[in-house]
Scaffold this motif. Structure first.
Motif, short mmCIF file in Angstrom:
data_model
loop_
_atom_site.label_atom_id
_atom_site.label_comp_id
_atom_site.label_asym_id
_atom_site.label_seq_id
_atom_site.Cartn_x
_atom_site.Cartn_y
_atom_site.Cartn_z
N LEU A 98 0.86 -1.17 0.00
CA LEU A 98 0.00 0.00 0.00
C LEU A 98 0.90 1.22 0.00
O LEU A 98 1.99 1.20 0.58
N SER A 99 0.45 2.29 -0.64
CA SER A 99 1.33 3.46 -0.73
C SER A 99 0.55 4.76 -0.86
O SER A 99 -0.63 4.77 -1.23
N ARG A 128 6.96 8.52 -3.21
CA ARG A 128 6.06 7.43 -2.89
C ARG A 128 6.51 6.74 -1.60
O ARG A 128 7.64 6.27 -1.49
N ILE A 129 5.60 6.67 -0.63
CA ILE A 129 5.83 5.94 0.62
C ILE A 129 5.05 4.64 0.53
O ILE A 129 3.81 4.65 0.45
N ALA A 130 5.75 3.51 0.52
CA ALA A 130 5.10 2.21 0.33
C ALA A 130 5.51 1.25 1.43
O ALA A 130 6.67 1.24 1.87
N GLU A 139 2.96 5.27 15.94
CA GLU A 139 2.89 6.73 16.06
C GLU A 139 3.84 7.45 15.12
O GLU A 139 3.49 8.45 14.50
N ASP A 140 5.07 6.95 15.02
CA ASP A 140 6.04 7.62 14.15
C ASP A 140 6.17 6.91 12.81
O ASP A 140 7.13 7.13 12.07
N GLY A 141 5.20 6.06 12.48
CA GLY A 141 5.24 5.36 11.20
C GLY A 141 5.00 6.31 10.04
O GLY A 141 4.29 7.32 10.18
N GLN A 142 5.57 6.00 8.89
CA GLN A 142 5.42 6.87 7.73
C GLN A 142 4.10 6.67 7.00
O GLN A 142 3.62 7.57 6.33
N LEU A 143 3.49 5.48 7.16
CA LEU A 143 2.26 5.20 6.42
C LEU A 143 1.11 4.77 7.33
O LEU A 143 -0.05 5.14 7.09
N LEU A 162 -3.10 5.18 7.17
CA LEU A 162 -4.01 4.06 6.91
C LEU A 162 -5.09 4.00 7.98
O LEU A 162 -6.26 3.74 7.68
N GLN A 163 -4.71 4.22 9.23
CA GLN A 163 -5.68 4.18 10.30
C GLN A 163 -6.74 5.27 10.14
O GLN A 163 -7.89 5.10 10.56
N ALA A 164 -6.36 6.36 9.53
CA ALA A 164 -7.28 7.49 9.35
C ALA A 164 -8.21 7.31 8.15
O ALA A 164 -9.19 8.06 8.01
#
Length: 249
Positions: free
Chosen positions: A37-38, A45-47, A69-73, A77-79
């Motif tokens: 997912l990206s 692109r963050i994948a 919390e500090d994840g890039q993606l 996704l949670q939002a």
């Protein structure tokens, strides 16, 4: 290649653990594989890779994720809400599939799945197909988490227990609080002590078992070391064995 997927359903397991069902035009895949997912952010692109939880043939793909919390993606996704979009790789990948498990005498009658956290996803996908139940006399899922609320897909797992009561053995292990329906040890420790075999009621050996391991790196290293001490070896195409591993990050 990438395609645009649309979120059609969300499943909230706890405040950080969630599943997304996404309608997307992806190529056929094999149970156990993963997609990516990206999002494009600042023209970059963050994948990230996510195992497919659904079995092949569904009109959607499903992933299990935890928001870091500090994840890039993962926070994005949670939002995501139903109806919103996310970029999806069109082709799945990965070799932790039942197709890669040796056949013949080396296969043995027992299939063990060892998973921690969200890494239970690919094993759910496999167990929702006919193959493990047709190939093996016993299928054991050992599922390790920190808290009871982290046990995702319990309804599906319990449905499999009802469907395959003589074949399926489910061993949850919750390490940070008491869980009356399971163990309270790390998977490698349970293997080392023999508690997991005792709970399953069957032996785990090179003669009778195939073991698939997916989860956090420390668990994988320690579990594989313990299994090696028991005489099991990593399975390779050129040298079939009993242990198949996929690192989850």
């Amino acid at each position: 290649m990438w395609t645009t997927g649309t979120v059609i359903e969300r499943i909230e397991w706890n405040d950080k653990l969630f599943s997304l069902r996404i309608e997307a035009d992806v190529e056929p895949f094999i149970a156990g594989q993963f997609i990516k997912l990206s999002q494009i952010r600042d023209e970059k692109r963050i994948a990230r890779a996510y195992s497919l939880v659904n079995p092949p043939g569904k009109p959607y793909i499903e992933v299990l994720a935890v928001a870091v919390e500090d994840g890039q993606l993962s926070p994005d996704l949670q939002a995501l809400k139903v109806g919103e979009q996310i970029e999806v790789s069109t082709k799945a990948a990965g070799f932790m599939t039942l197709e890669e498990i040796p056949t013949g005498a080396i296969q043995g009658p027992h299939l063990w799945f060892l998973a921690t956290g969200t890494a239970v996803g690919p094993f759910i996908s496999m167990m929702e197909t006919d193959e493990p139940w047709q190939r093996f006399e016993k299928v054991v899922l050992v599922y390790g988490v920190r808290l009871i609320e982290d046990l995702a897909y319990l309804p599906q797992i319990k449905a499999l227990q009802q469907k395959y009561p003589q074949q399926f053995i489910f061993i949850p292990s919750v390490t940070r609080e008491h869980y009356s329906e399971g163990l309270s040890c790390r998977i490698p420790d349970g293997l080392q002590s023999g508690l997991i075999e005792q709970t399953a009621g069957i032996a785990l050996s090179a003669d009778n078992s195939q073991v698939l391991i997916c989860g956090n790196p420390e668990m994988i290293v320690d579990a594989q070391s313990t299994l090696t001490e028991k005489g099991l070896v990593k399975s390779l195409r050129r040298a079939p064995g009993q242990i198949t591993v996929e690192k989850y990050w």
